[in-house]
Design a protein around this motif. Structure first.
Motif, mmCIF file in Angstrom:
data_model
loop_
_atom_site.group_PDB
_atom_site.id
_atom_site.type_symbol
_atom_site.label_atom_id
_atom_site.label_comp_id
_atom_site.label_asym_id
_atom_site.label_seq_id
_atom_site.Cartn_x
_atom_site.Cartn_y
_atom_site.Cartn_z
ATOM 1 N N ILE A 140 0.809 -1.164 -0.119
ATOM 2 C CA ILE A 140 0.015 -0.162 -0.157
ATOM 3 C C ILE A 140 1.201 1.277 -0.033
ATOM 4 C CG2 ILE A 140 -1.766 1.241 1.318
ATOM 5 C CD1 ILE A 140 -2.592 -1.262 2.285
ATOM 6 N N ASP A 141 0.787 2.067 -1.212
ATOM 7 C CA ASP A 141 1.469 3.308 -1.109
ATOM 8 C C ASP A 141 0.825 4.454 -0.480
ATOM 9 O OD1 ASP A 141 2.704 5.815 -2.069
ATOM 10 O OD2 ASP A 141 3.176 4.916 -4.006
ATOM 11 N N LEU A 142 1.569 4.906 0.616
ATOM 12 C CA LEU A 142 0.787 5.971 1.503
ATOM 13 C C LEU A 142 1.367 7.251 0.907
ATOM 14 C CD1 LEU A 142 1.592 4.269 4.920
ATOM 15 C CD2 LEU A 142 -0.583 4.327 3.614
ATOM 16 N N ILE A 143 2.108 7.449 -0.178
ATOM 17 C CA ILE A 143 2.095 8.908 -0.746
ATOM 18 C C ILE A 143 0.895 9.037 -1.709
ATOM 19 C CG2 ILE A 143 3.564 10.377 -2.133
ATOM 20 C CD1 ILE A 143 4.462 9.976 0.537
ATOM 21 N N SER A 144 0.613 8.038 -2.623
ATOM 22 C CA SER A 144 -0.335 8.158 -3.548
ATOM 23 C C SER A 144 -1.909 7.666 -3.076
ATOM 24 C CB SER A 144 -0.126 7.365 -4.945
ATOM 25 O OG SER A 144 0.031 5.954 -4.454
ATOM 26 N N LYS A 145 -1.570 7.015 -1.679
ATOM 27 C CA LYS A 145 -2.850 6.826 -1.148
ATOM 28 C C LYS A 145 -3.592 5.790 -1.939
ATOM 29 C CE LYS A 145 -2.440 9.690 2.408
ATOM 30 N NZ LYS A 145 -1.577 10.350 1.868
ATOM 31 N N LYS A 146 -2.952 4.595 -2.306
ATOM 32 C CA LYS A 146 -3.536 3.632 -3.250
ATOM 33 C C LYS A 146 -2.485 2.374 -3.032
ATOM 34 C CE LYS A 146 -1.717 4.939 -7.666
ATOM 35 N NZ LYS A 146 -1.871 5.248 -9.233
ATOM 36 N N VAL A 147 -3.430 1.142 -3.431
ATOM 37 C CA VAL A 147 -2.502 -0.033 -3.277
ATOM 38 C C VAL A 147 -1.697 0.048 -4.547
ATOM 39 C CG1 VAL A 147 -2.634 -2.597 -3.790
ATOM 40 C CG2 VAL A 147 -4.237 -1.382 -2.342
ATOM 41 N N GLY A 148 -0.405 -0.276 -4.366
ATOM 42 C CA GLY A 148 0.666 -0.451 -5.426
ATOM 43 C C GLY A 148 0.767 -1.357 -6.159
ATOM 44 N N TYR A 149 0.836 -2.631 -5.638
ATOM 45 C CA TYR A 149 0.934 -3.905 -6.231
ATOM 46 C C TYR A 149 0.761 -5.296 -5.197
ATOM 47 C CZ TYR A 149 6.075 -3.259 -5.055
ATOM 48 O OH TYR A 149 7.096 -3.183 -4.475
ATOM 49 N N HIS A 150 1.118 -6.306 -5.545
ATOM 50 C CA HIS A 150 0.835 -7.443 -4.745
ATOM 51 C C HIS A 150 2.167 -8.411 -5.038
ATOM 52 C CE1 HIS A 150 -3.325 -6.546 -3.491
ATOM 53 N NE2 HIS A 150 -3.458 -6.157 -4.777
ATOM 54 N N ILE A 151 2.765 -8.890 -4.091
ATOM 55 C CA ILE A 151 3.744 -10.098 -4.280
ATOM 56 C C ILE A 151 3.365 -11.161 -3.992
ATOM 57 C CG2 ILE A 151 6.103 -10.854 -3.664
ATOM 58 C CD1 ILE A 151 6.778 -7.735 -3.005
ATOM 59 N N ASP A 152 3.096 -12.128 -4.995
ATOM 60 C CA ASP A 152 2.425 -13.461 -5.055
ATOM 61 C C ASP A 152 3.660 -14.532 -4.247
ATOM 62 O OD1 ASP A 152 -0.131 -12.782 -5.576
ATOM 63 O OD2 ASP A 152 0.361 -12.917 -7.587
ATOM 64 N N CYS A 153 3.271 -15.277 -3.487
ATOM 65 C CA CYS A 153 4.270 -16.441 -3.002
ATOM 66 C C CYS A 153 3.901 -17.617 -3.188
ATOM 67 C CB CYS A 153 4.396 -16.205 -1.443
ATOM 68 S SG CYS A 153 4.995 -14.704 -0.920
ATOM 69 N N ASP A 154 4.490 -18.611 -3.474
ATOM 70 C CA ASP A 154 4.559 -19.967 -3.836
ATOM 71 C C ASP A 154 4.260 -20.635 -2.727
ATOM 72 O OD1 ASP A 154 4.429 -19.259 -6.665
ATOM 73 O OD2 ASP A 154 6.477 -20.318 -6.914
ATOM 74 N N ASN A 155 3.409 -21.858 -2.748
ATOM 75 C CA ASN A 155 3.337 -22.636 -1.519
ATOM 76 C C ASN A 155 4.097 -23.571 -1.390
ATOM 77 O OD1 ASN A 155 0.827 -21.611 -0.054
ATOM 78 N ND2 ASN A 155 -0.105 -21.772 -2.118
ATOM 79 N N ASP A 156 4.687 -24.071 -2.648
ATOM 80 C CA ASP A 156 5.701 -25.072 -2.617
ATOM 81 C C ASP A 156 6.854 -24.939 -3.976
ATOM 82 O OD1 ASP A 156 4.046 -25.805 -4.573
ATOM 83 O OD2 ASP A 156 3.017 -27.341 -3.305
ATOM 84 N N GLY A 157 7.733 -26.062 -3.884
ATOM 85 C CA GLY A 157 8.379 -25.695 -5.025
ATOM 86 C C GLY A 157 9.844 -24.910 -4.800
ATOM 87 N N PRO A 158 10.563 -24.711 -5.725
ATOM 88 C CA PRO A 158 11.979 -24.014 -5.485
ATOM 89 C C PRO A 158 11.558 -22.205 -4.979
ATOM 90 C CG PRO A 158 11.426 -24.208 -7.640
ATOM 91 C CD PRO A 158 10.366 -24.904 -7.012
ATOM 92 N N ASN A 159 10.526 -22.026 -5.009
ATOM 93 C CA ASN A 159 10.207 -20.435 -4.465
ATOM 94 C C ASN A 159 9.065 -20.766 -3.023
ATOM 95 O OD1 ASN A 159 11.978 -19.210 -6.087
ATOM 96 N ND2 ASN A 159 10.349 -19.312 -7.772
ATOM 97 N N GLY A 160 9.051 -21.861 -2.744
ATOM 98 C CA GLY A 160 8.045 -21.941 -1.753
ATOM 99 C C GLY A 160 8.146 -21.240 -0.577
ATOM 100 N N ILE A 161 7.228 -20.620 0.099
ATOM 101 C CA ILE A 161 7.214 -20.081 1.327
ATOM 102 C C ILE A 161 6.259 -20.745 2.252
ATOM 103 C CG2 ILE A 161 6.823 -17.927 2.571
ATOM 104 C CD1 ILE A 161 9.159 -17.785 0.678
ATOM 105 N N GLY A 162 6.654 -21.195 3.302
ATOM 106 C CA GLY A 162 5.933 -21.696 4.371
ATOM 107 C C GLY A 162 5.082 -20.716 5.280
ATOM 108 N N PRO A 163 4.539 -21.301 6.476
ATOM 109 C CA PRO A 163 4.024 -20.394 7.453
ATOM 110 C C PRO A 163 5.036 -19.386 7.830
ATOM 111 C CG PRO A 163 3.432 -22.728 8.074
ATOM 112 C CD PRO A 163 4.478 -22.955 6.802
ATOM 113 N N LEU A 164 4.430 -18.133 7.760
ATOM 114 C CA LEU A 164 5.245 -16.815 7.996
ATOM 115 C C LEU A 164 5.479 -16.656 9.332
ATOM 116 C CD1 LEU A 164 6.791 -14.826 5.784
ATOM 117 C CD2 LEU A 164 4.773 -13.246 6.358
#
Length: 381
Positions: A81-105
């Motif tokens: 969330i960009d607090l200068i422009s006051k809008k959502v900037g973008y999203h970063i999607d995470c993989d659940n498994d595989g080489p880029n998998g992210i587990g319980p954060l």
């Protein structure tokens, strides 16, 4: 690893009487004489969670950017969330498994827009803004525990993983496997990410807090605010503030006493209901640094009765919340009760050039239907 490192580098008992070396309490008069509360409106999209649901979050500041980054557990992604422009900037999607998998954060630190240090249940890693892992260190790496007793390197929004540029290491809250050891061991660990070794940082629980989590369910470990080569540390059940210099190893203790909240909240009586205690007792939240005013903020809840009257019970929306402002030397500049509809998220304090942004505990459904969320801007005078 050199590439990884270059990416990172771009980026009503007064407890203060417990230490004879305490820096005396100082209140600086007439620096801040009041405050005003305004409203801000942020445009969101259908994927964005609202701030009160971000159990894990962080902020990022540079000369031109101020971001609120929340972990979206529903979509396993980060909302930016960009607090200068006051809008959502973008999203970063995470993989659940595989080489880029992210587990319980467990926690993360947003170092640059293209470099996020993440701690999950199985590893420490760095991802870029595409969700790709660029560096990884497994938690079960044996060399990590060669020089410290077995334990868990903990992360959360209250103590996010932090990169120390001077030593090229990560800093975590340490929790030993053997609970009885925790009061006699340091509580902060530095992980050399090149040599994959851990060493203790010389900081212990204060004597007057040792053992209090046995009967105090608001205890959540240390809160940490990282500034350059120092850590500003405080605890949920004490008003005291500690400044740990990572270069010299020295610690100074400051009296962060509130005029409205007991400095050392009473412990829960054995046999009491922990949920009732957590709702009714006082609590101190994480220190936040304001780089635009070279000052610090902290919110604190005062104690509250469980019942309003008869069968009408209080909730967390009713908790009296106070805001303290400290100067760079941790002298008290100002303290006030914040009377904002639906309360505020007490740990989500975001400094901006215009003032301090806070968000309510609950967004209004009509606003969400229009794809907006509202917050408040606190300015001081």
């Amino acid at each position: 690893m050199k590439l990884v490192l270059s990416i990172i580098i771009l980026s009503t008992f007064v407890s203060c009487i417990s230490n004879n070396n305490m820096v005396p309490k100082s209140i600086v008069d007439d620096v801040i004489v009041g405050h005003e509360i305004g409203e801000i409106i942020i445009k969101i999209d259908s994927l964005t969670m609202t701030p009160e649901y971000y159990q894990i979050f962080n902020t990022y500041h540079d000369d031109t950017t101020i971001l609120l980054i929340g972990y979206n557990r529903k979509t396993h992604s980060f909302d930016i969330i960009d607090l200068i422009s006051k809008k959502v900037g973008y999203h970063i999607d995470c993989d659940n498994d595989g080489p880029n998998g992210i587990g319980p954060l467990l926690g993360f630190d947003f170092i640059t827009p293209d470099s996020i240090i993440i701690a999950d249940m199985s590893k420490f890693c760095i991802i870029n803004k595409h969700g790709e892992i660029t560096w990884k260190l497994d938690r079960n790496e044996k060399s990590l525990y060669q020089d410290i007793p077995g334990g868990f390197l903990f992360s959360a929004s209250s103590f996010e993983p932090n990169f120390n540029q001077r030593t090229e290491s990560l800093i975590f809250h340490y929790y030993p496997d053997n609970r009885k050891r925790m009061w006699n061991l340091p509580i902060i660990v530095e992980v050399d990410i090149l040599n994959k070794k851990s060493t203790f940082i010389d900081f212990f629980y204060p004597d007057y807090l040792r053992g209090r989590d046995d009967y105090n369910p608001v205890y959540t470990g240390p809160n940490a605010c990282f500034i350059a080569d120092s850590i500003i540390i405080n605890f949920a059940n004490s008003s005291d503030i500690f400044a740990l210099n990572l270069t010299s190893g020295s610690t100074r203790q400051y009296c962060g006493t509130s005029e409205y909240v007991d400095s050392l909240p009473e412990p829960m009586q054995k046999g009491s209901n922990p949920l009732d205690y957590a709702l009714s007792t006082a609590r101190f939240f994480k220190i936040v640094f304001d780089p635009y005013r070279n000052s610090f903020y902290r919110t604190q809840w005062s104690k509250m009765d469980i019942r309003k009257d008869g069968y009408d019970f209080n909730t967390y929306y009713d908790k009296p919340i106070f805001l303290s402002v400290f100067d760079k030397s941790l002298n008290v500049l100002y303290e006030t009760q914040l009377s904002i509809e639906n309360g505020i998220c007490p740990e989500m304090l975001i400094p901006t050039p215009e003032g301090l942004i806070v968000f309510p505990f609950k967004q209004k459904l009509d606003d969400l239907d229009n794809d907006i969320i509202k917050g408040n801007l606190i300015t001081f005078k």
